[in-house]
Design a protein around this motif. Structure first.
Motif, PDB file in Angstrom:
ATOM      1  N   TYR A   1       9.309  10.136 -13.393  1.00  9.82           N
ATOM      2  CA  TYR A   1       8.098   9.322 -14.131  1.00  9.82           C
ATOM      3  C   TYR A   1       8.458   8.155 -14.116  1.00  9.82           C
ATOM      4  O   TYR A   1       7.760   7.159 -13.896  1.00  9.82           O
ATOM      5  CB  TYR A   1       7.590  10.231 -15.292  1.00  9.82           C
ATOM      6  CG  TYR A   1       6.267  10.179 -15.518  1.00  9.82           C
ATOM      7  CD1 TYR A   1       5.391  11.334 -15.447  1.00  9.82           C
ATOM      8  CD2 TYR A   1       5.722   9.098 -16.300  1.00  9.82           C
ATOM      9  CE1 TYR A   1       4.064  11.316 -15.712  1.00  9.82           C
ATOM     10  CE2 TYR A   1       4.349   9.130 -16.524  1.00  9.82           C
ATOM     11  CZ  TYR A   1       3.511  10.276 -16.024  1.00  9.82           C
ATOM     12  OH  TYR A   1       2.183   9.994 -16.236  1.00  9.82           O
ATOM     13  N   ILE A   2       9.770   7.826 -14.836  1.00 13.61           N
ATOM     14  CA  ILE A   2      10.308   6.346 -14.943  1.00 13.61           C
ATOM     15  C   ILE A   2      10.355   5.611 -13.634  1.00 13.61           C
ATOM     16  O   ILE A   2      10.061   4.397 -13.504  1.00 13.61           O
ATOM     17  CB  ILE A   2      11.554   6.370 -15.593  1.00 13.61           C
ATOM     18  CG1 ILE A   2      11.295   6.901 -16.890  1.00 13.61           C
ATOM     19  CG2 ILE A   2      12.062   4.843 -15.521  1.00 13.61           C
ATOM     20  CD1 ILE A   2      12.607   7.000 -17.950  1.00 13.61           C
ATOM     21  N   LYS A   3      10.840   6.511 -12.509  1.00 13.81           N
ATOM     22  CA  LYS A   3      10.900   5.839 -11.135  1.00 13.81           C
ATOM     23  C   LYS A   3       9.431   5.469 -10.606  1.00 13.81           C
ATOM     24  O   LYS A   3       9.308   4.484 -10.031  1.00 13.81           O
ATOM     25  CB  LYS A   3      11.740   6.873 -10.265  1.00 13.81           C
ATOM     26  CG  LYS A   3      11.889   6.343  -9.001  1.00 13.81           C
ATOM     27  CD  LYS A   3      12.708   5.123  -8.801  1.00 13.81           C
ATOM     28  CE  LYS A   3      12.736   4.679  -7.419  1.00 13.81           C
ATOM     29  NZ  LYS A   3      13.529   3.367  -7.068  1.00 13.81           N
TER      30      LYS A   3
ATOM     31  N   ILE B   1       3.044   9.700  -5.463  1.00 17.12           N
ATOM     32  CA  ILE B   1       3.698  10.969  -5.050  1.00 17.12           C
ATOM     33  C   ILE B   1       4.879  11.051  -6.130  1.00 17.12           C
ATOM     34  O   ILE B   1       5.220  12.459  -6.570  1.00 17.12           O
ATOM     35  CB  ILE B   1       4.292  10.740  -3.594  1.00 17.12           C
ATOM     36  CG1 ILE B   1       2.972  10.735  -2.752  1.00 17.12           C
ATOM     37  CG2 ILE B   1       5.139  11.929  -3.216  1.00 17.12           C
ATOM     38  CD1 ILE B   1       3.044  10.455  -1.088  1.00 17.12           C
ATOM     39  N   VAL B   2       5.643  10.292  -6.335  1.00 13.87           N
ATOM     40  CA  VAL B   2       6.822  10.238  -7.146  1.00 13.87           C
ATOM     41  C   VAL B   2       6.339  10.835  -8.612  1.00 13.87           C
ATOM     42  O   VAL B   2       6.871  12.099  -9.038  1.00 13.87           O
ATOM     43  CB  VAL B   2       7.478   9.121  -7.395  1.00 13.87           C
ATOM     44  CG1 VAL B   2       8.500   9.258  -8.401  1.00 13.87           C
ATOM     45  CG2 VAL B   2       8.299   8.743  -5.946  1.00 13.87           C
ATOM     46  N   ILE B   3       5.267  10.332  -9.121  1.00 16.98           N
ATOM     47  CA  ILE B   3       4.630  10.978 -10.507  1.00 16.98           C
ATOM     48  C   ILE B   3       4.080  12.360 -10.368  1.00 16.98           C
ATOM     49  O   ILE B   3       4.374  13.184 -11.276  1.00 16.98           O
ATOM     50  CB  ILE B   3       3.731   9.763 -10.899  1.00 16.98           C
ATOM     51  CG1 ILE B   3       4.241   8.376 -11.094  1.00 16.98           C
ATOM     52  CG2 ILE B   3       2.911  10.294 -12.036  1.00 16.98           C
ATOM     53  CD1 ILE B   3       3.340   7.294 -11.672  1.00 16.98           C
TER      54      ILE B   3
ATOM     55  N   PRO C   1      -1.615   5.319 -10.263  1.00 12.93           N
ATOM     56  CA  PRO C   1      -0.652   6.374 -10.088  1.00 12.93           C
ATOM     57  C   PRO C   1      -0.476   7.502 -10.777  1.00 12.93           C
ATOM     58  O   PRO C   1      -0.431   8.739 -10.288  1.00 12.93           O
ATOM     59  CB  PRO C   1       0.449   5.579  -9.775  1.00 12.93           C
ATOM     60  CG  PRO C   1       0.336   4.336 -10.652  1.00 12.93           C
ATOM     61  CD  PRO C   1      -0.932   4.060 -10.589  1.00 12.93           C
ATOM     62  N   GLU C   2      -0.721   7.012 -12.058  1.00 10.32           N
ATOM     63  CA  GLU C   2      -0.551   8.500 -13.000  1.00 10.32           C
ATOM     64  C   GLU C   2      -1.997   9.276 -13.059  1.00 10.32           C
ATOM     65  O   GLU C   2      -1.753  10.432 -13.133  1.00 10.32           O
ATOM     66  CB  GLU C   2      -0.471   7.828 -14.548  1.00 10.32           C
ATOM     67  CG  GLU C   2       1.024   7.242 -14.821  1.00 10.32           C
ATOM     68  CD  GLU C   2       1.363   7.070 -16.298  1.00 10.32           C
ATOM     69  OE1 GLU C   2       1.355   7.923 -17.209  1.00 10.32           O
ATOM     70  OE2 GLU C   2       1.099   5.778 -16.531  1.00 10.32           O
ATOM     71  N   GLY C   3      -3.040   8.450 -13.042  1.00  9.95           N
ATOM     72  CA  GLY C   3      -4.271   9.264 -12.832  1.00  9.95           C
ATOM     73  C   GLY C   3      -4.267  10.105 -11.644  1.00  9.95           C
ATOM     74  O   GLY C   3      -4.775  11.250 -11.747  1.00  9.95           O
ATOM     75  N   ALA C   4      -3.799   9.640 -10.442  1.00  7.47           N
ATOM     76  CA  ALA C   4      -3.889  10.531  -9.215  1.00  7.47           C
ATOM     77  C   ALA C   4      -3.244  11.709  -9.299  1.00  7.47           C
ATOM     78  O   ALA C   4      -3.208  12.847  -9.144  1.00  7.47           O
ATOM     79  CB  ALA C   4      -3.394   9.567  -7.878  1.00  7.47           C
ATOM     80  N   GLY C   5      -1.797  11.163  -9.679  1.00 10.99           N
ATOM     81  CA  GLY C   5      -0.796  12.387  -9.910  1.00 10.99           C
ATOM     82  C   GLY C   5      -1.183  13.578 -10.855  1.00 10.99           C
ATOM     83  O   GLY C   5      -0.701  14.687 -10.612  1.00 10.99           O
TER      84      GLY C   5
ATOM     85  N   LYS D   1       0.904  -1.132   0.064  1.00  9.84           N
ATOM     86  CA  LYS D   1      -0.085  -0.157   0.098  1.00  9.84           C
ATOM     87  C   LYS D   1       0.849   1.250  -0.016  1.00  9.84           C
ATOM     88  O   LYS D   1       0.602   2.115  -0.800  1.00  9.84           O
ATOM     89  CB  LYS D   1      -0.894  -0.121   1.327  1.00  9.84           C
ATOM     90  CG  LYS D   1      -1.764   1.381   1.448  1.00  9.84           C
ATOM     91  CD  LYS D   1      -2.745   1.204   2.652  1.00  9.84           C
ATOM     92  CE  LYS D   1      -3.734   2.286   2.743  1.00  9.84           C
ATOM     93  NZ  LYS D   1      -4.579   2.275   4.058  1.00  9.84           N
ATOM     94  N   LYS D   2       1.946   1.297   0.983  1.00  8.06           N
ATOM     95  CA  LYS D   2       2.732   2.295   1.127  1.00  8.06           C
ATOM     96  C   LYS D   2       3.593   2.809  -0.659  1.00  8.06           C
ATOM     97  O   LYS D   2       3.689   3.870  -0.771  1.00  8.06           O
ATOM     98  CB  LYS D   2       3.760   2.168   2.244  1.00  8.06           C
ATOM     99  CG  LYS D   2       3.150   2.032   3.690  1.00  8.06           C
ATOM    100  CD  LYS D   2       4.324   2.279   4.570  1.00  8.06           C
ATOM    101  CE  LYS D   2       3.419   1.864   5.959  1.00  8.06           C
ATOM    102  NZ  LYS D   2       4.552   1.821   6.875  1.00  8.06           N
ATOM    103  N   LYS D   3       3.862   1.733  -0.985  1.00  8.62           N
ATOM    104  CA  LYS D   3       4.828   1.596  -2.283  1.00  8.62           C
ATOM    105  C   LYS D   3       3.628   2.186  -3.396  1.00  8.62           C
ATOM    106  O   LYS D   3       4.279   3.152  -4.307  1.00  8.62           O
ATOM    107  CB  LYS D   3       5.337   0.390  -2.560  1.00  8.62           C
ATOM    108  CG  LYS D   3       6.540   0.569  -3.852  1.00  8.62           C
ATOM    109  CD  LYS D   3       6.939  -0.770  -3.981  1.00  8.62           C
ATOM    110  CE  LYS D   3       8.379  -0.616  -4.645  1.00  8.62           C
ATOM    111  NZ  LYS D   3       9.127  -1.648  -4.753  1.00  8.62           N
ATOM    112  N   THR D   4       2.415   1.992  -3.444  1.00  8.80           N
ATOM    113  CA  THR D   4       1.519   2.233  -4.373  1.00  8.80           C
ATOM    114  C   THR D   4       1.449   3.903  -4.304  1.00  8.80           C
ATOM    115  O   THR D   4       1.324   4.587  -5.050  1.00  8.80           O
ATOM    116  CB  THR D   4       0.241   1.581  -4.148  1.00  8.80           C
ATOM    117  OG1 THR D   4       0.282   0.302  -4.604  1.00  8.80           O
ATOM    118  CG2 THR D   4      -0.689   2.113  -5.175  1.00  8.80           C
TER     119      THR D   4
END
Length: 580
Positions: A73-75, A21-23, A135-139, A13-16
């Motif tokens: 983005y890649i990360k 956040i990174v994106i 992740p992309e949608g949220a970011g 969950k934390k990694k998701t």
């Protein structure tokens, strides 16, 4: 929206969340160049001087921002993929654990097509949702929200202008979601039916060809595929206009800001630098908004797909405990057992005792409930009322492993794994030596055909045992049962595929497997069970008569009818052989 995902995410969950956040950080870096552009354009428009060093610094800043955007983005995607595949693994394991608790009969009713689609296709289709859409949608949604908030600190009037496209775009999006969610269940149901039909069509192709049912079988195949096609096209046709509308309107942040904002500047309500900054930031939202719009339609499917998968396993688990067998002997007793498939009663208040060491046979027409009683005994299902005991202990009061150790079940259709015949027989007793396996094969009358195979007992059985005939597969199954040496034997029409030439060998094999055991036989050919200690006659799920062969021939009209039909069938086969 993401509740179901996080239920299965566990430690990921934390990694998701971190990937999102990174994106988001990467998206912010893609917005900063527009701020640098504003810093270069504003002095020029205002007639102020600007140094080369300042321009060069902003150009370098743009390059650094774009590089940071790409790297982050890649990360972020790397982190999201790692988390997604682990979540899918945990989801598969969770569904598998739920499936293990279900009655085996319920699992068989679902069909291999539905289960394959669930464990492979449906779960694989969620990879894009978890690794990209989430992740992309949220970011890409969060970044425009941050910008919109910032615009109100610059000039609230101009900020409101940039929001003018939102009501129209969001209304179109909500209408599309409503249409999509309403028809989503029918869409997935049509896909499930099509999947089952395709597998059935392929598996039954041999029978279809032999009996010239190509047209009828293909019509059903074509009908289910067209139904799925029509559902898909109707769904998309209903959603496409709204999708096109919000994709066109939402990113157009300058639709009102450019004309009305310019008028505000001319009237002195706003300043030109503020208008330039608002326009630059509005333009920076275009790419994130378009990406977010590409993923947003998929986000509601995450919960729906997981809930659909859970519903596939939504059935009462098999009643069992962790207790070992503690019965006094191996006598089997059915006590007022009732069971029905949906609304069709298959066992109607059946009471029956199968004494230890005796041979008990069930006779009756097809659909009378014979195989249902056998499946209830081996705990494919729980009886809906009544009980089944072994040695006085209810089978629901012991573990499935304990019950399986007591019973060898040889059904009409026997599945063989693609490995060697030796390994398939060894399933009866994993610790068996090669000598014990060969002895079991000998007793099951398998050596006659095994010795003719190129690699003998090490010959590969093929996919689902297709290298062997039906009768040969049944003898391999009997060898398993002999090797297992369980005290209770259930033979469910185990001679169904046996030809007359091999019938005596199969009877000898069954006599070997059942010597000294508690034996329940589902009678396919009545002459093969006329020596049974007790024959029970089934009619429409009810036990109507019980006794020896001689007693039933004298007193039971139903048994007399069954016996005449069985004898006539045998005579027909003999006469057919002479006619050839």
């Amino acid at each position: 929206m993401f509740r179901k995902v996080f239920e299965y995410a566990g430690p990921y969950k934390k990694k998701t969340i971190a990937s999102g956040i990174v994106i988001l950080t990467a998206v912010i870096f893609s917005i900063l160049p527009f701020v640098f552009v504003y810093q270069v354009i504003t002095p020029l428009v205002m007639g102020e001087t600007i140094s080369r060093e300042m321009i060069a610094g902003r150009v370098i800043g743009v390059g650094i921002c774009l590089l940071c955007h790409a790297c982050l983005y890649i990360k972020g995607l790397s982190m999201s993929h790692d988390a997604a595949y682990h979540i899918l693994m945990r989801l598969r394991i969770s569904l598998q654990q739920k499936m293990e608790k279900l009655p085996l009969g319920v699992i068989q009713e679902k069909g291999t097509g539905s289960l394959k689609r669930m464990f492979v296709d449906d779960i694989d289709s969620m990879e894009m949702l978890l690794a990209h859409a989430l992740p992309e949608g949220a970011g890409n949604v969060a970044a425009p929200v941050i910008i919109y908030i910032s615009l109100f600190f610059i000039d609230w009037k101009l900020a409101l202008m940039t929001l003018a496209s939102l009501p129209v775009g969001l209304t179109a999006m909500m209408v599309m979601y409503a249409i999509g969610m309403k028809d989503m269940d029918s869409y997935y149901q049509a896909g499930k039916i099509m999947n089952n039909t395709i597998i059935e069509y392929i598996n039954g192709m041999e029978v279809v060809k032999v009996f010239h049912k190509d047209a009828e079988s293909y019509r059903r195949f074509e009908k289910d595929i067209k139904t799925y096609r029509d559902f898909t096209l109707d769904w998309y046709k209903a959603c496409w206009p709204w999708m096109a509308l919000y994709n066109s309107i939402l990113p157009c942040t300058l639709l009102v800001t450019l004309p009305l904002g310019s008028w505000f500047v001319l009237k002195g309500y706003s300043t030109l630098p503020d208008l330039i900054l608002v326009m630059c930031l509005s333009l920076s939202m275009g790419i994130p908004l378009l990406k977010a719009l590409g993923f947003l339609p998929s986000l509601p499917q995450i919960n729906y797909k997981i809930e659909t998968l859970e519903k596939m396993m939504d059935a009462d688990p098999l009643c069992q405990t962790q207790n070992a067998f503690c019965g006094k002997d191996h006598t089997v007793e059915f006590r007022d057992v009732v069971f029905a498939y949906d609304k069709e009663t298959a066992a109607d208040h059946v009471s029956l005792t199968i004494k230890e060491g005796e041979k008990t046979a069930l006779a009756g027409e097809s659909g009378s409930g014979k195989s249902t009683l056998a499946k209830l005994l081996v705990h494919y299902y729980d009886p809906q009322s009544g009980s089944i005991t072994v040695g006085g202990q209810d089978i629901r009061d012991m573990s499935l492993e304990a019950l399986n150790s007591l019973i060898s079940y040889v059904a009409q259709e026997q599945y063989l794994f693609p490995g060697s015949l030796k390994d398939n027989i060894r399933l009866g007793k994993l610790s068996a030596t090669d000598e014990e396996i060969m002895e079991a094969a000998e007793k099951a009358q398998c050596m006659e055909f095994i010795e003719k195979l190129p690699d003998g007992i090490n010959t590969m059985a093929g996919d689902a045992g297709k290298q062997l005939s039906g009768g040969q597969r049944q003898r391999i199954a009997l060898a398993r049962a002999i090797l297992k040496d369980a005290p209770i034997i259930v033979l469910d029409e185990a001679m169904a595929f046996t030809d007359p030439d091999n019938e005596e060998k199969m009877e000898a094999a069954m006599e070997e497997v059942s010597r000294g055991k508690t034996l329940l036989v589902i009678a396919h050919r009545l002459p093969s069970v006329q020596d049974a200690d007790k024959i029970c006659v089934m009619e429409h799920g009810r036990l109507t008569a019980a006794g020896t062969h001689e007693q039933l021939l004298k007193d039971c009209l139903e048994y007399q009818k069954l016996w005449k039909a069985s004898v006539a069938s045998m005579n027909w086969k003999v006469e057919s052989g002479k006619g050839e």
